[in-house]
Design a protein around this motif. Structure first.
Motif, PDB file in Angstrom:
ATOM      1  N   GLN A   1      -6.291  -7.516 -13.025  1.00  0.00           N
ATOM      2  CA  GLN A   1      -7.274  -6.384 -12.202  1.00  0.00           C
ATOM      3  C   GLN A   1      -7.058  -7.092 -10.541  1.00  0.00           C
ATOM      4  O   GLN A   1      -7.171  -6.411  -9.586  1.00  0.00           O
ATOM      5  CB  GLN A   1      -8.551  -6.898 -12.807  1.00  0.00           C
TER       6      GLN A   1
ATOM      7  N   ASP B   1      -4.337  -5.574  -8.959  1.00  0.00           N
ATOM      8  CA  ASP B   1      -4.557  -4.298  -8.800  1.00  0.00           C
ATOM      9  C   ASP B   1      -5.454  -4.123  -7.535  1.00  0.00           C
ATOM     10  O   ASP B   1      -5.375  -3.211  -6.384  1.00  0.00           O
ATOM     11  CB  ASP B   1      -5.076  -3.584 -10.032  1.00  0.00           C
ATOM     12  N   ARG B   2      -6.470  -4.897  -7.520  1.00  0.00           N
ATOM     13  CA  ARG B   2      -7.522  -4.934  -6.404  1.00  0.00           C
ATOM     14  C   ARG B   2      -6.781  -5.146  -4.912  1.00  0.00           C
ATOM     15  O   ARG B   2      -7.108  -4.534  -4.146  1.00  0.00           O
ATOM     16  CB  ARG B   2      -8.744  -5.848  -6.750  1.00  0.00           C
TER      17      ARG B   2
ATOM     18  N   SER C   1      -3.817  -4.907  -4.177  1.00  0.00           N
ATOM     19  CA  SER C   1      -2.801  -3.916  -3.712  1.00  0.00           C
ATOM     20  C   SER C   1      -3.670  -2.528  -3.386  1.00  0.00           C
ATOM     21  O   SER C   1      -3.005  -1.903  -2.278  1.00  0.00           O
ATOM     22  CB  SER C   1      -1.833  -3.424  -5.284  1.00  0.00           C
ATOM     23  N   ARG C   2      -4.793  -2.247  -3.813  1.00  0.00           N
ATOM     24  CA  ARG C   2      -5.496  -1.312  -3.214  1.00  0.00           C
ATOM     25  C   ARG C   2      -6.101  -1.395  -1.954  1.00  0.00           C
ATOM     26  O   ARG C   2      -6.122  -0.684  -1.149  1.00  0.00           O
ATOM     27  CB  ARG C   2      -6.685  -0.917  -4.108  1.00  0.00           C
ATOM     28  N   ASP C   3      -6.508  -2.636  -1.766  1.00  0.00           N
ATOM     29  CA  ASP C   3      -7.226  -3.041  -0.282  1.00  0.00           C
ATOM     30  C   ASP C   3      -5.949  -3.281   0.619  1.00  0.00           C
ATOM     31  O   ASP C   3      -6.510  -2.920   1.896  1.00  0.00           O
ATOM     32  CB  ASP C   3      -8.042  -4.366  -0.567  1.00  0.00           C
ATOM     33  N   SER C   4      -4.731  -3.281   0.161  1.00  0.00           N
ATOM     34  CA  SER C   4      -3.692  -3.504   1.555  1.00  0.00           C
ATOM     35  C   SER C   4      -3.131  -2.113   1.791  1.00  0.00           C
ATOM     36  O   SER C   4      -2.315  -1.927   2.804  1.00  0.00           O
ATOM     37  CB  SER C   4      -2.813  -4.489   0.824  1.00  0.00           C
ATOM     38  N   GLN C   5      -3.483  -1.267   1.095  1.00  0.00           N
ATOM     39  CA  GLN C   5      -3.114   0.258   1.606  1.00  0.00           C
ATOM     40  C   GLN C   5      -3.873   0.873   2.536  1.00  0.00           C
ATOM     41  O   GLN C   5      -4.996   0.833   2.957  1.00  0.00           O
ATOM     42  CB  GLN C   5      -3.175   1.168   0.224  1.00  0.00           C
TER      43      GLN C   5
END
Length: 66
Positions: free
Chosen positions: A56, A59-60, A62-66
């Protein structure tokens, strides 16, 4: 009562750092600050993390760096 069908493995620090490559001191500082997941203490010298918690976190991040 329904059981969770998913088995979560427990990881020690070296295994966590293989999945989430930061220095050991940065990892412990992040845990202390609440940035990274809190560990499970199995004894006075045994600290582990749930693999689901590490997944998790990854994933978090990865999402924040997009």
């Amino acid at each position: 009562m329904q059981k969770n069908s998913r088995n979560t493995s427990l990881l020690r620090v070296p295994q966590v750092l293989e999945r989430f490559p930061v220095s050991k001191s940065k990892w412990w500082a992040g845990v202390k600050e609440g940035i990274y997941p809190q560990p499970i203490r199995l004894g006075s010298r045994c600290t582990m993390w749930r693999s689901d918690d590490i997944d998790q976190l990854i994933d978090r991040i990865s999402r924040d760096s997009q």
